[in-house]
Write a protein that holds these residues in place. Structure first.
Motif, mmCIF file in Angstrom:
data_model
loop_
_atom_site.group_PDB
_atom_site.id
_atom_site.type_symbol
_atom_site.label_atom_id
_atom_site.label_comp_id
_atom_site.label_asym_id
_atom_site.label_seq_id
_atom_site.Cartn_x
_atom_site.Cartn_y
_atom_site.Cartn_z
ATOM 1 N N LEU A 22 2.390 -3.992 53.915
ATOM 2 C CA LEU A 22 3.073 -4.219 55.191
ATOM 3 C C LEU A 22 2.440 -5.370 55.963
ATOM 4 C CD1 LEU A 22 5.393 -2.539 56.712
ATOM 5 C CD2 LEU A 22 4.546 -1.535 54.628
ATOM 6 N N ILE A 23 1.131 -5.325 56.117
ATOM 7 C CA ILE A 23 0.463 -6.343 56.931
ATOM 8 C C ILE A 23 0.648 -7.734 56.338
ATOM 9 C CG2 ILE A 23 -1.731 -7.101 57.907
ATOM 10 C CD1 ILE A 23 -2.661 -4.173 57.648
ATOM 11 N N CYS A 24 0.502 -7.850 55.034
ATOM 12 C CA CYS A 24 0.609 -9.166 54.397
ATOM 13 C C CYS A 24 2.035 -9.704 54.426
ATOM 14 C CB CYS A 24 0.080 -9.110 52.969
ATOM 15 S SG CYS A 24 -1.713 -8.895 52.891
ATOM 16 N N THR A 25 3.019 -8.828 54.358
ATOM 17 C CA THR A 25 4.416 -9.263 54.407
ATOM 18 C C THR A 25 4.771 -9.870 55.763
ATOM 19 O OG1 THR A 25 5.062 -7.645 52.749
ATOM 20 C CG2 THR A 25 6.816 -8.479 54.194
ATOM 21 N N TYR A 26 4.186 -9.337 56.808
ATOM 22 C CA TYR A 26 4.534 -9.769 58.170
ATOM 23 C C TYR A 26 3.372 -10.475 58.867
ATOM 24 C CZ TYR A 26 8.365 -6.534 57.271
ATOM 25 O OH TYR A 26 9.446 -5.902 56.708
ATOM 26 N N GLY A 60 -0.100 0.220 58.507
ATOM 27 C CA GLY A 60 0.123 -1.224 58.415
ATOM 28 C C GLY A 60 1.207 -1.691 59.361
ATOM 29 N N ALA A 61 2.287 -0.918 59.446
ATOM 30 C CA ALA A 61 3.371 -1.269 60.366
ATOM 31 C C ALA A 61 2.862 -1.281 61.807
ATOM 32 C CB ALA A 61 4.529 -0.287 60.216
ATOM 33 N N GLY A 62 2.027 -0.326 62.144
ATOM 34 C CA GLY A 62 1.469 -0.267 63.491
ATOM 35 C C GLY A 62 0.579 -1.456 63.806
ATOM 36 N N MET A 63 -0.204 -1.886 62.824
ATOM 37 C CA MET A 63 -1.062 -3.049 63.035
ATOM 38 C C MET A 63 -0.223 -4.295 63.288
ATOM 39 S SD MET A 63 -4.232 -2.641 60.436
ATOM 40 C CE MET A 63 -4.223 -1.119 59.527
ATOM 41 N N VAL A 64 0.829 -4.472 62.499
ATOM 42 C CA VAL A 64 1.716 -5.626 62.700
ATOM 43 C C VAL A 64 2.362 -5.555 64.070
ATOM 44 C CG1 VAL A 64 3.840 -6.766 61.933
ATOM 45 C CG2 VAL A 64 2.169 -5.973 60.240
ATOM 46 N N LEU A 65 2.873 -4.397 64.416
ATOM 47 C CA LEU A 65 3.546 -4.235 65.706
ATOM 48 C C LEU A 65 2.604 -4.565 66.855
ATOM 49 C CD1 LEU A 65 6.241 -3.346 66.960
ATOM 50 C CD2 LEU A 65 5.336 -1.021 67.014
ATOM 51 N N GLY A 66 1.381 -4.087 66.784
ATOM 52 C CA GLY A 66 0.416 -4.362 67.841
ATOM 53 C C GLY A 66 0.062 -5.832 67.940
ATOM 54 N N LEU A 67 -0.136 -6.481 66.807
ATOM 55 C CA LEU A 67 -0.499 -7.898 66.819
ATOM 56 C C LEU A 67 0.676 -8.795 67.205
ATOM 57 C CD1 LEU A 67 -2.725 -7.990 63.615
ATOM 58 C CD2 LEU A 67 -3.500 -8.366 65.967
ATOM 59 N N ALA A 68 1.885 -8.375 66.866
ATOM 60 C CA ALA A 68 3.070 -9.191 67.130
ATOM 61 C C ALA A 68 3.589 -9.035 68.560
ATOM 62 C CB ALA A 68 4.185 -8.846 66.137
ATOM 63 N N SER A 69 3.120 -8.033 69.250
ATOM 64 C CA SER A 69 3.625 -7.752 70.594
ATOM 65 C C SER A 69 2.630 -8.188 71.658
ATOM 66 C CB SER A 69 3.896 -6.260 70.747
ATOM 67 O OG SER A 69 4.328 -5.971 72.057
ATOM 68 N N ASP A 70 3.141 -8.737 72.727
ATOM 69 C CA ASP A 70 2.276 -9.048 73.862
ATOM 70 C C ASP A 70 2.449 -8.004 74.964
ATOM 71 O OD1 ASP A 70 4.812 -9.741 74.658
ATOM 72 O OD2 ASP A 70 4.300 -11.753 75.345
ATOM 73 N N ASP A 71 3.161 -6.946 74.643
ATOM 74 C CA ASP A 71 3.424 -5.874 75.596
ATOM 75 C C ASP A 71 2.877 -4.559 75.024
ATOM 76 O OD1 ASP A 71 4.537 -3.787 77.115
ATOM 77 O OD2 ASP A 71 6.423 -4.856 77.423
ATOM 78 N N ARG A 72 1.763 -4.126 75.534
ATOM 79 C CA ARG A 72 1.087 -2.926 75.032
ATOM 80 C C ARG A 72 1.985 -1.695 75.073
ATOM 81 N NH1 ARG A 72 -1.608 0.565 78.210
ATOM 82 N NH2 ARG A 72 -2.909 2.069 77.170
ATOM 83 N N ILE A 73 2.691 -1.493 76.156
ATOM 84 C CA ILE A 73 3.551 -0.321 76.307
ATOM 85 C C ILE A 73 4.701 -0.372 75.297
ATOM 86 C CG2 ILE A 73 5.068 0.953 77.877
ATOM 87 C CD1 ILE A 73 2.013 1.112 78.511
ATOM 88 N N VAL A 114 6.596 2.453 51.713
ATOM 89 C CA VAL A 114 6.473 1.064 52.150
ATOM 90 C C VAL A 114 7.824 0.546 52.632
ATOM 91 C CG1 VAL A 114 6.057 -1.296 51.330
ATOM 92 C CG2 VAL A 114 4.433 0.525 50.779
ATOM 93 N N ALA A 115 8.879 0.816 51.876
ATOM 94 C CA ALA A 115 10.222 0.367 52.271
ATOM 95 C C ALA A 115 10.639 0.982 53.603
ATOM 96 C CB ALA A 115 11.234 0.709 51.178
ATOM 97 N N ASP A 116 10.383 2.266 53.769
ATOM 98 C CA ASP A 116 10.760 2.938 55.019
ATOM 99 C C ASP A 116 9.985 2.364 56.202
ATOM 100 O OD1 ASP A 116 12.434 4.592 53.551
ATOM 101 O OD2 ASP A 116 11.031 6.277 53.527
ATOM 102 N N ALA A 117 8.679 2.215 56.054
ATOM 103 C CA ALA A 117 7.865 1.683 57.150
ATOM 104 C C ALA A 117 8.295 0.260 57.498
ATOM 105 C CB ALA A 117 6.385 1.732 56.783
ATOM 106 N N ALA A 118 8.608 -0.548 56.478
ATOM 107 C CA ALA A 118 9.069 -1.918 56.728
ATOM 108 C C ALA A 118 10.407 -1.919 57.457
ATOM 109 C CB ALA A 118 9.169 -2.685 55.413
ATOM 110 N N GLU A 119 11.304 -1.050 57.042
ATOM 111 C CA GLU A 119 12.613 -0.955 57.708
ATOM 112 C C GLU A 119 12.453 -0.612 59.185
ATOM 113 O OE1 GLU A 119 16.422 2.104 57.813
ATOM 114 O OE2 GLU A 119 15.187 2.068 56.003
ATOM 115 N N PHE A 120 11.642 0.392 59.456
ATOM 116 C CA PHE A 120 11.468 0.830 60.845
ATOM 117 C C PHE A 120 10.698 -0.201 61.663
ATOM 118 C CE2 PHE A 120 11.561 5.219 58.711
ATOM 119 C CZ PHE A 120 12.938 5.235 58.698
ATOM 120 N N LEU A 121 9.744 -0.885 61.041
ATOM 121 C CA LEU A 121 9.033 -1.965 61.718
ATOM 122 C C LEU A 121 9.995 -3.081 62.094
ATOM 123 C CD1 LEU A 121 6.529 -3.571 62.657
ATOM 124 C CD2 LEU A 121 6.247 -4.319 60.273
ATOM 125 N N GLU A 122 10.844 -3.484 61.166
ATOM 126 C CA GLU A 122 11.797 -4.558 61.449
ATOM 127 C C GLU A 122 12.738 -4.180 62.591
ATOM 128 O OE1 GLU A 122 13.758 -5.892 57.865
ATOM 129 O OE2 GLU A 122 11.859 -6.571 56.995
#
Length: 127
Positions: A22-26, A60-73, A114-122
């Protein structure tokens, strides 16, 4: 954003653990290079605590989401959505339960996690 789900699944099949896939894909969206992403995800394979904790793909999805977002909430709420959707689809978020350790009933294989987490992350990244 064009879907990268198949890329994440391919990375999983090529030796990346679930978190790394997940992390490497995004990683570009997270603002880090792939080597850093792979190192970041290394300890989260086989679920946190060697199957005792949260599925590595979700982590992994959570790490991407946190790094990609500038809004903590927004990131916190997005992570909750990812976890809830994953739980509803798969019946668990803990690696041990997903793999059927102790129950003998496999709920989901790693590539599908992995597919499910990627789908929900996207879905969250596209909001």
């Amino acid at each position: 954003m064009e879907s990268r789900i198949s890329i994440a699944v391919e990375k999983k099949s090529c030796g990346y653990n679930c978190a790394q896939a997940l992390i490497c894909t995004y990683c570009d969206l997270a603002g880090i290079d792939e080597e850093t992403a792979r190192n970041l995800g290394a300890p989260f394979g086989i679920g946190m605590g060697n199957m005792e904790g949260t599925c590595g793909a979700i982590t992994g999805a959570g790490m991407v989401l946190g790094l990609a977002s500038d809004d903590r909430i927004k990131a916190i709420r997005g992570m909750k959505q990812i976890m809830n959707k994953f739980q509803l689809r798969n019946g668990a978020t803990q690696c041990k339960l997903l793999k059927g350790i102790g129950t003998g009933v496999v709920l989901r294989d790693c590539s599908d996690c992995v597919a499910d987490a990627a789908e929900f992350l996207e879905e969250e990244l596209n909001k």
